[in-house]
Design an enzyme around this catalytic site. Sequence first.
Site, mmCIF file in Angstrom:
data_model
loop_
_atom_site.group_PDB
_atom_site.id
_atom_site.type_symbol
_atom_site.label_atom_id
_atom_site.label_comp_id
_atom_site.label_asym_id
_atom_site.label_seq_id
_atom_site.Cartn_x
_atom_site.Cartn_y
_atom_site.Cartn_z
ATOM 1 N N GLU A 103 0.839 -1.201 0.000
ATOM 2 C CA GLU A 103 0.000 0.000 0.000
ATOM 3 C C GLU A 103 0.869 1.245 0.000
ATOM 4 O O GLU A 103 2.004 1.224 0.481
ATOM 5 C CB GLU A 103 -0.891 0.016 1.245
ATOM 6 C CG GLU A 103 -2.327 -0.413 0.988
ATOM 7 C CD GLU A 103 -3.157 0.614 0.216
ATOM 8 O OE1 GLU A 103 -2.603 1.455 -0.518
ATOM 9 O OE2 GLU A 103 -4.393 0.557 0.351
ATOM 10 N N ASP A 104 0.316 2.338 -0.530
ATOM 11 C CA ASP A 104 1.026 3.611 -0.458
ATOM 12 C C ASP A 104 0.942 4.207 0.940
ATOM 13 O O ASP A 104 1.925 4.666 1.490
ATOM 14 C CB ASP A 104 0.487 4.599 -1.509
ATOM 15 C CG ASP A 104 -1.038 4.747 -1.470
ATOM 16 O OD1 ASP A 104 -1.718 4.000 -0.723
ATOM 17 O OD2 ASP A 104 -1.559 5.595 -2.202
ATOM 18 N N ASP A 107 -4.076 5.193 6.491
ATOM 19 C CA ASP A 107 -4.592 6.357 7.212
ATOM 20 C C ASP A 107 -5.508 5.844 8.322
ATOM 21 O O ASP A 107 -5.029 5.416 9.367
ATOM 22 C CB ASP A 107 -5.294 7.262 6.189
ATOM 23 C CG ASP A 107 -5.799 8.562 6.770
ATOM 24 O OD1 ASP A 107 -5.452 8.892 7.905
ATOM 25 O OD2 ASP A 107 -6.559 9.272 6.084
ATOM 26 N N PHE A 156 -2.165 15.642 5.216
ATOM 27 C CA PHE A 156 -2.322 15.146 3.859
ATOM 28 C C PHE A 156 -1.010 15.276 3.069
ATOM 29 O O PHE A 156 -0.362 16.318 3.103
ATOM 30 C CB PHE A 156 -3.440 15.914 3.152
ATOM 31 C CG PHE A 156 -3.896 15.270 1.888
ATOM 32 C CD1 PHE A 156 -4.740 14.175 1.912
ATOM 33 C CD2 PHE A 156 -3.458 15.748 0.659
ATOM 34 C CE1 PHE A 156 -5.149 13.564 0.743
ATOM 35 C CE2 PHE A 156 -3.864 15.137 -0.522
ATOM 36 C CZ PHE A 156 -4.709 14.048 -0.483
ATOM 37 N N ARG A 169 0.722 12.611 -8.746
ATOM 38 C CA ARG A 169 1.288 11.257 -8.600
ATOM 39 C C ARG A 169 2.711 11.154 -9.150
ATOM 40 O O ARG A 169 3.491 10.307 -8.742
ATOM 41 C CB ARG A 169 0.422 10.223 -9.331
ATOM 42 C CG ARG A 169 -0.978 10.058 -8.767
ATOM 43 C CD ARG A 169 -1.647 8.840 -9.397
ATOM 44 N NE ARG A 169 -3.083 8.801 -9.184
ATOM 45 C CZ ARG A 169 -3.691 8.333 -8.096
ATOM 46 N NH1 ARG A 169 -2.973 7.862 -7.101
ATOM 47 N NH2 ARG A 169 -4.999 8.333 -7.991
HETATM 48 P P1 5GP Z 1 -7.763 4.695 4.909
HETATM 49 O O1 5GP Z 1 -8.837 3.756 4.433
HETATM 50 O O2 5GP Z 1 -6.615 4.007 5.601
HETATM 51 O O3 5GP Z 1 -8.331 5.817 5.729
HETATM 52 O O4 5GP Z 1 -7.211 5.453 3.664
HETATM 53 C C1 5GP Z 1 -6.714 4.815 2.637
HETATM 54 C C2 5GP Z 1 -6.665 5.616 1.377
HETATM 55 O O5 5GP Z 1 -6.959 7.015 1.561
HETATM 56 C C3 5GP Z 1 -5.276 5.565 0.878
HETATM 57 O O6 5GP Z 1 -5.054 4.374 0.140
HETATM 58 C C4 5GP Z 1 -5.208 6.814 0.047
HETATM 59 O O7 5GP Z 1 -5.768 6.556 -1.215
HETATM 60 C C5 5GP Z 1 -6.078 7.792 0.788
HETATM 61 N N1 5GP Z 1 -5.259 8.646 1.675
HETATM 62 C C6 5GP Z 1 -5.211 8.646 3.023
HETATM 63 N N2 5GP Z 1 -4.369 9.570 3.491
HETATM 64 C C7 5GP Z 1 -3.850 10.186 2.405
HETATM 65 C C8 5GP Z 1 -2.894 11.263 2.227
HETATM 66 O O8 5GP Z 1 -2.324 11.853 3.152
HETATM 67 N N3 5GP Z 1 -2.626 11.604 0.946
HETATM 68 C C9 5GP Z 1 -3.213 11.000 -0.125
HETATM 69 N N4 5GP Z 1 -2.867 11.429 -1.334
HETATM 70 N N5 5GP Z 1 -4.102 9.992 0.002
HETATM 71 C C10 5GP Z 1 -4.420 9.604 1.258
HETATM 72 MG MG MG Z 2 -4.195 3.562 -1.600
#
Ligand code: 5GP
Ligand code: MG
Length: 179
Positions: A103-104, A107, A156, A169
């Site tokens: 995963e990138d 969050d 963010f 990206r």
């Molecule tokens: P989660 O489900 O863990 O809250 O969030 C997952 C997705 O939210 C990540 O795969 C990403 O696509 C997006 N996301 C969460 N935080 C960030 C951030 O700081 N920057 C960006 N660009 N995407 C985020």
């Molecule tokens: Mg993602």
Amino acid sequence: MSAAVQIHDLSFVPFIDQAQIQTRIEALAKEIDTQFTGKDPLFLAVLNGAFLFAADLLRELKCQPEISFVKVSSYQGTQSTGRVDELIGLQTGLKDRHVIVLEDILDTGVTMNKIFTLLESEQPASISICTLLLKPEAYKGKHQPEFVGFEIPDKFVVGYGLDYKEYGRELKSIYQLIN
Ligand code: 5GP
Ligand code: MG
């Protein structure tokens, strides 16, 4: 290091540069190799955000990785119970495989919880999580990532695969929102 970037209505400042990312990826690859060499690991990179991370990590691995790219999709099912999650793009059977999800960013962990549930139903031998970025203050996921590139504050970020409304990206470094 380079200056601030503007994407749509927001400004971002340099946060983690290209060299730091590459150095950390080399170390992560060594950790993964130690654990998975000889186990025929299957890497599942989550699109779109993880594409650059997957490309760079994969080229550092010595454990003979197999890789596949997946996407999490949520659609309205026929039941009135709401949306149904689905993992698209999976072509390889997961049964008895050692799966490593790439995963990138983690969050809140909602996305990873969904992915984990979908993968478990395929009865792999193990599921590990490898994420480039983790926001520990925000993360409430059921499963802790085994491999983490950088722990970052709950702000963010964009660049190196991560987008703000689909732009940013291509940036070689990771940038953080100014606020
Ligand atoms: P989660 O489900 O863990 O809250 O969030 C997952 C997705 O939210 C990540 O795969 C990403 O696509 C997006 N996301 C969460 N935080 C960030 C951030 O700081 N920057 C960006 N660009 N995407 C985020
Ligand atoms: Mg993602």
